[in-house]
Design an enzyme around this catalytic site. Sequence first.
Site, PDB file in Angstrom:
ATOM      1  N   ASP A  52      53.243   5.532  -3.222  1.00  0.00           N
ATOM      2  CA  ASP A  52      53.217   4.154  -3.314  1.00  0.00           C
ATOM      3  C   ASP A  52      52.149   3.442  -2.606  1.00  0.00           C
ATOM      4  O   ASP A  52      51.441   3.978  -1.512  1.00  0.00           O
ATOM      5  CB  ASP A  52      54.422   3.952  -2.918  1.00  0.00           C
ATOM      6  CG  ASP A  52      55.146   2.264  -3.370  1.00  0.00           C
ATOM      7  OD1 ASP A  52      55.799   2.598  -4.276  1.00  0.00           O
ATOM      8  OD2 ASP A  52      54.665   1.424  -2.483  1.00  0.00           O
ATOM      9  N   ASP A  78      47.055   3.715  -4.110  1.00  0.00           N
ATOM     10  CA  ASP A  78      46.958   2.248  -4.895  1.00  0.00           C
ATOM     11  C   ASP A  78      46.361   2.700  -6.253  1.00  0.00           C
ATOM     12  O   ASP A  78      45.152   3.015  -6.347  1.00  0.00           O
ATOM     13  CB  ASP A  78      45.976   1.524  -3.994  1.00  0.00           C
ATOM     14  CG  ASP A  78      45.468   0.391  -4.563  1.00  0.00           C
ATOM     15  OD1 ASP A  78      46.071  -0.096  -5.798  1.00  0.00           O
ATOM     16  OD2 ASP A  78      44.826  -0.367  -3.763  1.00  0.00           O
ATOM     17  N   TYR A 168      51.618  -9.205 -18.626  1.00  0.00           N
ATOM     18  CA  TYR A 168      52.548  -8.350 -18.530  1.00  0.00           C
ATOM     19  C   TYR A 168      52.760  -7.688 -19.857  1.00  0.00           C
ATOM     20  O   TYR A 168      52.972  -6.537 -19.780  1.00  0.00           O
ATOM     21  CB  TYR A 168      53.945  -8.757 -17.642  1.00  0.00           C
ATOM     22  CG  TYR A 168      54.941  -7.658 -17.443  1.00  0.00           C
ATOM     23  CD1 TYR A 168      54.633  -6.600 -16.547  1.00  0.00           C
ATOM     24  CD2 TYR A 168      56.072  -7.489 -18.195  1.00  0.00           C
ATOM     25  CE1 TYR A 168      55.659  -5.762 -16.113  1.00  0.00           C
ATOM     26  CE2 TYR A 168      57.052  -6.674 -17.978  1.00  0.00           C
ATOM     27  CZ  TYR A 168      56.761  -5.822 -17.155  1.00  0.00           C
ATOM     28  OH  TYR A 168      58.120  -4.672 -16.886  1.00  0.00           O
ATOM     29  N   LYS A 172      52.118  -3.986 -20.994  1.00  0.00           N
ATOM     30  CA  LYS A 172      52.980  -2.697 -21.186  1.00  0.00           C
ATOM     31  C   LYS A 172      52.721  -2.236 -22.888  1.00  0.00           C
ATOM     32  O   LYS A 172      53.156  -1.283 -23.043  1.00  0.00           O
ATOM     33  CB  LYS A 172      54.548  -3.385 -21.203  1.00  0.00           C
ATOM     34  CG  LYS A 172      55.060  -3.674 -19.768  1.00  0.00           C
ATOM     35  CD  LYS A 172      54.738  -2.463 -18.783  1.00  0.00           C
ATOM     36  CE  LYS A 172      55.159  -2.660 -17.384  1.00  0.00           C
ATOM     37  NZ  LYS A 172      55.137  -1.249 -16.768  1.00  0.00           N
TER      38      LYS A 172
END
Length: 270
Positions: A52, A78, A168, A172
């Site tokens: 993470d 990252d 976004y 996706k």
Amino acid sequence: MTGISDHRETGPDATDLPEGPRVALVTGGGGDIGGVTCERLARDGWTVAVTDLDPDAAERVAARIAASGGSARATRMDVADPDDIRTAVDLIGREYGRVDAVVCAAGIEPPQDLAAIEVSAWDLTLDVNVRGPALLAQAVLPWWRRQRSGSLVTITSRTWLGGAHPAYAASKAGLVGLTRSLALELGPIGVTANAVAPSFVRTRFSAQRGDERLLDAYAERARAATPLGVLVRPEDVANAVAFLASDQAARITGEVLHVCAGSQLPLFVR
């Protein structure tokens, strides 16, 4: 970026795989969906590399797994930084001697409509949500080639079908395309690549939509849009990921598994 098969390999040089549990690397493992996924994989017997951007969040998930008797390590990664990806994969691979499954749960969603889109936010969204998984697969490729097996599971979104905030939704949809492309490229070495596409899940990630009142209203609209009349939970997503990473899904690749309580279906007037 050149094809993944053209990447110069700097990974494993040993000839024998170490004995022991298989290793799953999970990005965004400190988040709600990523964390539950890490815990589910650990219950299934995987050794989990919890990665993470927030190392403290990753440590908390790894500690919960260890407290429950599972095996996990926390690593900062990252996914927007190519060097960081390579460093983390090298660290994890050399520690365990193998990387069997990669789960791409890291993601961002700038709440920007068309008129408000900033180039920097657009670029970061694509870097995290699409380029990151591609470069991660590239970094793990030497281990998969050595093992002649593996699985990649990306977590996309139902919005790839119907749209949402432009950056976004575009990312996706791009992630679905990437996953299908990798299914073709990685199949000959025994690696599967599939996507899990959830609908709205109430998490810390979704809290960016507004305050609790606005989020309650949005969640109710999302629930009402499902034929099952329920909201999807992080556990539902984790169950789908665990299946696609398992031997039970060894002959499944290039698929998008919608975990949407049916909201991915077209609506018709009845």
